[in-house]
Motif scaffolding. Structure first.
Motif, mmCIF file in Angstrom:
data_model
loop_
_atom_site.group_PDB
_atom_site.id
_atom_site.type_symbol
_atom_site.label_atom_id
_atom_site.label_comp_id
_atom_site.label_asym_id
_atom_site.label_seq_id
_atom_site.Cartn_x
_atom_site.Cartn_y
_atom_site.Cartn_z
ATOM 1 N N ILE A 312 0.830 -1.209 0.000
ATOM 2 C CA ILE A 312 0.000 0.000 0.000
ATOM 3 C C ILE A 312 0.862 1.256 0.000
ATOM 4 O O ILE A 312 0.649 2.189 -0.799
ATOM 5 C CB ILE A 312 -0.946 -0.003 1.217
ATOM 6 C CG1 ILE A 312 -1.988 -1.124 1.075
ATOM 7 C CG2 ILE A 312 -1.644 1.350 1.367
ATOM 8 C CD1 ILE A 312 -2.778 -1.397 2.338
ATOM 9 N N MET A 313 1.870 1.292 0.871
ATOM 10 C CA MET A 313 2.693 2.497 0.993
ATOM 11 C C MET A 313 3.502 2.760 -0.276
ATOM 12 O O MET A 313 3.606 3.905 -0.720
ATOM 13 C CB MET A 313 3.621 2.382 2.209
ATOM 14 C CG MET A 313 2.885 2.328 3.550
ATOM 15 S SD MET A 313 1.699 3.680 3.783
ATOM 16 C CE MET A 313 2.809 5.078 3.871
ATOM 17 N N SER A 314 4.063 1.722 -0.870
ATOM 18 C CA SER A 314 4.854 1.928 -2.089
ATOM 19 C C SER A 314 3.964 2.381 -3.238
ATOM 20 O O SER A 314 4.365 3.223 -4.058
ATOM 21 C CB SER A 314 5.617 0.650 -2.466
ATOM 22 O OG SER A 314 4.734 -0.402 -2.792
ATOM 23 N N LYS A 324 0.753 6.501 -13.396
ATOM 24 C CA LYS A 324 -0.628 6.750 -13.826
ATOM 25 C C LYS A 324 -1.638 5.864 -13.115
ATOM 26 O O LYS A 324 -2.726 6.285 -12.761
ATOM 27 C CB LYS A 324 -0.723 6.571 -15.340
ATOM 28 C CG LYS A 324 0.096 7.593 -16.119
ATOM 29 C CD LYS A 324 0.065 7.346 -17.600
ATOM 30 C CE LYS A 324 0.941 8.357 -18.348
ATOM 31 N NZ LYS A 324 2.372 8.239 -18.000
ATOM 32 N N LYS A 325 -1.311 4.591 -12.908
ATOM 33 C CA LYS A 325 -2.203 3.651 -12.227
ATOM 34 C C LYS A 325 -1.406 2.862 -11.196
ATOM 35 O O LYS A 325 -0.204 2.625 -11.365
ATOM 36 C CB LYS A 325 -2.826 2.658 -13.220
ATOM 37 C CG LYS A 325 -3.736 3.272 -14.272
ATOM 38 C CD LYS A 325 -5.138 3.532 -13.720
ATOM 39 C CE LYS A 325 -6.050 4.065 -14.798
ATOM 40 N NZ LYS A 325 -7.417 4.284 -14.304
ATOM 41 N N ALA A 326 -2.088 2.445 -10.125
ATOM 42 C CA ALA A 326 -1.447 1.622 -9.097
ATOM 43 C C ALA A 326 -2.326 0.421 -8.788
ATOM 44 O O ALA A 326 -3.533 0.558 -8.582
ATOM 45 C CB ALA A 326 -1.187 2.432 -7.830
ATOM 46 N N MET A 327 -1.703 -0.749 -8.769
ATOM 47 C CA MET A 327 -2.399 -2.006 -8.457
ATOM 48 C C MET A 327 -1.621 -2.683 -7.334
ATOM 49 O O MET A 327 -0.391 -2.749 -7.379
ATOM 50 C CB MET A 327 -2.414 -2.893 -9.715
ATOM 51 C CG MET A 327 -3.268 -4.135 -9.627
ATOM 52 S SD MET A 327 -3.107 -5.182 -11.130
ATOM 53 C CE MET A 327 -3.478 -4.036 -12.442
ATOM 54 N N VAL A 328 -2.325 -3.185 -6.319
ATOM 55 C CA VAL A 328 -1.629 -3.800 -5.185
ATOM 56 C C VAL A 328 -2.225 -5.166 -4.855
ATOM 57 O O VAL A 328 -3.417 -5.404 -5.061
ATOM 58 C CB VAL A 328 -1.668 -2.912 -3.913
ATOM 59 C CG1 VAL A 328 -0.953 -1.603 -4.146
ATOM 60 C CG2 VAL A 328 -3.096 -2.672 -3.463
ATOM 61 N N LEU A 329 -1.387 -6.035 -4.346
ATOM 62 C CA LEU A 329 -1.813 -7.336 -3.830
ATOM 63 C C LEU A 329 -2.150 -7.167 -2.353
ATOM 64 O O LEU A 329 -1.337 -6.652 -1.581
ATOM 65 C CB LEU A 329 -0.682 -8.357 -4.001
ATOM 66 C CG LEU A 329 -1.007 -9.805 -3.634
ATOM 67 C CD1 LEU A 329 -1.921 -10.416 -4.678
ATOM 68 C CD2 LEU A 329 0.275 -10.620 -3.526
ATOM 69 N N ILE A 330 -3.356 -7.573 -1.961
ATOM 70 C CA ILE A 330 -3.804 -7.414 -0.577
ATOM 71 C C ILE A 330 -4.286 -8.752 -0.035
ATOM 72 O O ILE A 330 -5.166 -9.389 -0.621
ATOM 73 C CB ILE A 330 -4.950 -6.379 -0.482
ATOM 74 C CG1 ILE A 330 -4.464 -4.990 -0.912
ATOM 75 C CG2 ILE A 330 -5.530 -6.328 0.925
ATOM 76 C CD1 ILE A 330 -3.447 -4.382 0.018
ATOM 77 N N ILE A 339 -9.057 0.853 0.462
ATOM 78 C CA ILE A 339 -8.088 1.470 -0.451
ATOM 79 C C ILE A 339 -8.545 1.527 -1.903
ATOM 80 O O ILE A 339 -8.208 2.468 -2.615
ATOM 81 C CB ILE A 339 -6.728 0.749 -0.371
ATOM 82 C CG1 ILE A 339 -6.844 -0.714 -0.823
ATOM 83 C CG2 ILE A 339 -6.148 0.836 1.017
ATOM 84 C CD1 ILE A 339 -5.508 -1.372 -1.050
ATOM 85 N N GLN A 340 -9.320 0.531 -2.375
ATOM 86 C CA GLN A 340 -9.630 0.482 -3.804
ATOM 87 C C GLN A 340 -10.541 1.626 -4.210
ATOM 88 O O GLN A 340 -11.528 1.912 -3.551
ATOM 89 C CB GLN A 340 -10.284 -0.849 -4.181
ATOM 90 C CG GLN A 340 -10.613 -0.951 -5.670
ATOM 91 C CD GLN A 340 -10.913 -2.361 -6.100
ATOM 92 O OE1 GLN A 340 -10.032 -3.183 -6.262
ATOM 93 N NE2 GLN A 340 -12.187 -2.659 -6.289
ATOM 94 N N GLY A 341 -10.193 2.253 -5.321
ATOM 95 C CA GLY A 341 -11.010 3.340 -5.844
ATOM 96 C C GLY A 341 -10.584 4.703 -5.343
ATOM 97 O O GLY A 341 -11.099 5.717 -5.809
ATOM 98 N N GLY A 342 -9.643 4.737 -4.392
ATOM 99 C CA GLY A 342 -9.094 6.001 -3.948
ATOM 100 C C GLY A 342 -7.843 6.306 -4.759
ATOM 101 O O GLY A 342 -7.840 6.236 -5.987
ATOM 102 N N THR A 343 -6.769 6.627 -4.063
ATOM 103 C CA THR A 343 -5.498 6.864 -4.755
ATOM 104 C C THR A 343 -5.032 5.594 -5.451
ATOM 105 O O THR A 343 -4.513 5.623 -6.568
ATOM 106 C CB THR A 343 -4.433 7.344 -3.758
ATOM 107 O OG1 THR A 343 -4.926 8.511 -3.092
ATOM 108 C CG2 THR A 343 -3.137 7.683 -4.463
ATOM 109 N N ILE A 344 -5.232 4.464 -4.771
ATOM 110 C CA ILE A 344 -4.890 3.169 -5.360
ATOM 111 C C ILE A 344 -6.067 2.703 -6.217
ATOM 112 O O ILE A 344 -7.206 2.670 -5.760
ATOM 113 C CB ILE A 344 -4.553 2.145 -4.260
ATOM 114 C CG1 ILE A 344 -3.262 2.565 -3.543
ATOM 115 C CG2 ILE A 344 -4.395 0.742 -4.849
ATOM 116 C CD1 ILE A 344 -2.916 1.738 -2.331
#
Length: 458
Positions: A312-314, A324-330, A339-344
């Protein structure tokens, strides 16, 4: 159905919670007694404390008359031995095991059959998540993409944004924009409330739209709901584990891929294995490294380490610096809604991918594929229709004549390789592959019964 689940980790617990409300007899086995007692207090299920591969524990859990055993402990070896015990001692009809080690998976055709290690279905979370990420890269702007009927029919979840031609207009306008394309909008989520889509429903910016269509039409429909993103070409991946390496391997032929790995030895090994990926030994939270590698030019930043907080932090840092886009494994389900739909932009859950694969083998009837949606609250499934007008509740009947529970929508039908959107006048025929959307998975037992020929009712 009598089901034994071995392992009360996140996957085992989520699966039990999914199935216990569906009139199943669930027994959960784990070494952690306190965890089991807590789950038993919350849900109507049996618990047995002990080793999942112990014949005594399996017997106590009811293996002699179980219909299904699902081994999802944290140990591949325990899962394999448990399936062997269930087959040899108790003749359990169906055995599913989660296998993570890539060495076992490479040899799966030789290892996993009744003459060796008797596992009927293998679930590999890493492979499932890798495939999900690749689908999201293939369809820029989607939050979730699921394929059915040999990839001919797809379900897509996406957000409506200002700039999409249909935003601010009624759904019926889509037909004017795309007169030669059929589709079915099956769900609209607005401010966390479900809205049943109708032709007069106005699509608003921020709506989460779920639609079903022939796969070839996905991008045309998406372009009406949001300004279509350009294809992702510059990718940065954080984490060189099985998922990170797998994603890089699949993308490096068509994209410019950079991978950051904290472990020096692993980074060196990955650099040798990945022929067209730039591998860096470093920390993704190091701003200078991200600046040096021109983070502002990256189309998608994908953080895939085993640490939710680090991912999340990275990702937040990368977005602030211009990705432009950020995708994370949670891993933790509680984090996804936060988190989804905000900055991430997108959170990918191994648990949800695994649950979807498991449910495919749990559902009654001839079910080819199941996808868990809205973090387990909703579901879509592909059912093959059997029987005739005398034995089936659906064969020979129009969609409008079917007694469907509220919130259940027939999305599309595959018939002789032709995709047919399930409008009211469509008549269901034997051997149709029907894709069904359920806004509330509590209705699943009714759908299972509806689509089973009377001779095979369970």
């Amino acid at each position: 159905m009598k089901i034994i689940i071995l392992g009360a980790g996140q996957v085992g617990t989520t699966l039990a919670e999914n199935l216990v409300s569906e009139d199943n007899d669930i027994t959960l086995v784990d070494n952690e007694l306190l965890r089991l007692e807590d789950l038993q207090d919350k849900h109507d299920l049996r618990v047995v404390a002990g080793s999942a591969s112990s014949p005594r524990v399996l017997r106590e859990a009811g293996a002699p008359d179980a219909d299904l055993l699902v081994a999802v402990t944290s140990s591949d070896e325990v899962n394999m031995v448990a399936c062997q015990m269930a087959y040899t001692l108790f003749h359990t009809p169906t055995k599913i095991a989660r296998i993570r080690n890539s060495e076992y998976l490479r040899e799966k055709d030789k290892l996993f059959h009744n003459d060796m290690i008797p596992i009927d279905h293998i679930i590999s979370p890493e492979n499932l998540v890798t495939e999900e990420i690749i689908r999201l890269i293939d369809y820029p702007g989607a939050l979730q993409v699921a394929h059915f009927a040999d990839r001919r029919i797809s379900l897509v979840v996406l957000k409506a944004y200002y700039g999409g031609p249909l935003v601010g207009y009624a759904i019926s306008m889509l037909k004017e924009h795309l007169p030669y394309i059929d589709y079915r909008i099956v769900s609209i989520l607005r401010h966390d409330k479900l809205i049943r889509p109708q032709g007069s429903t106005i699509i608003e910016a921020g709506d989460e739209i779920t639609f079903i269509s022939a796969t070839v039409h996905i991008k045309a429909i998406m372009a009406e709901i949001q300004r279509l993103d350009k294809p992702y070409k510059r990718i940065m991946i954080v984490g060189g584990g099985n998922i990170g390496a797998g994603v890089a391997k699949q993308l490096e032929a068509g994209c410019s891929v950079k991978l950051i790995e904290r472990n020096a030895e692993k980074a060196k090994s990955l650099a040798e294995k990945l022929s067209n990926t730039l591998v860096f030994h470093g920390d993704a939270s190091d701003q200078s490294l991200l600046f040096e590698e021109h983070i502002e030019n990256i189309d998608v930043f994908i953080s895939l380490t085993s640490d939710d907080e680090a991912n999340i932090m990275s990702a937040l840092l990368a977005k602030r610096l211009g990705a432009k886009k950020a995708m994370v494994l949670i891993q933790r389900m509680a984090y996804i809604n936060l988190i989804q739909g905000g900055t991430i932009d997108i959170a990918v859950s191994p648990q949800q991918a695994t649950i979807s694969a498991l449910l495919t083998h749990v559902r009654k009837g001839d079910v080819k594929n199941v996808v868990s949606l809205r973090h387990g609250l909703a579901e879509a499934l592909e059912v093959v229709v059997h029987g005739d007008a005398a034995t089936s509740n659906v064969v020979g009947r129009k969609v409008s004549e079917l007694k469907l529970p509220q919130g259940v929508i027939l999305g599309a039908v595959l018939r002789n390789e032709e995709v047919i959107i399930a409008k009211k006048q469509v008549v269901i025929e034997e051997n149709d592959h029907v894709v069904i959307y359920l806004s509330d998975k509590k209705n699943i037992s009714e759908i299972e019964k509806l689509f089973q020929p009377s001779a095979f009712f369970i």
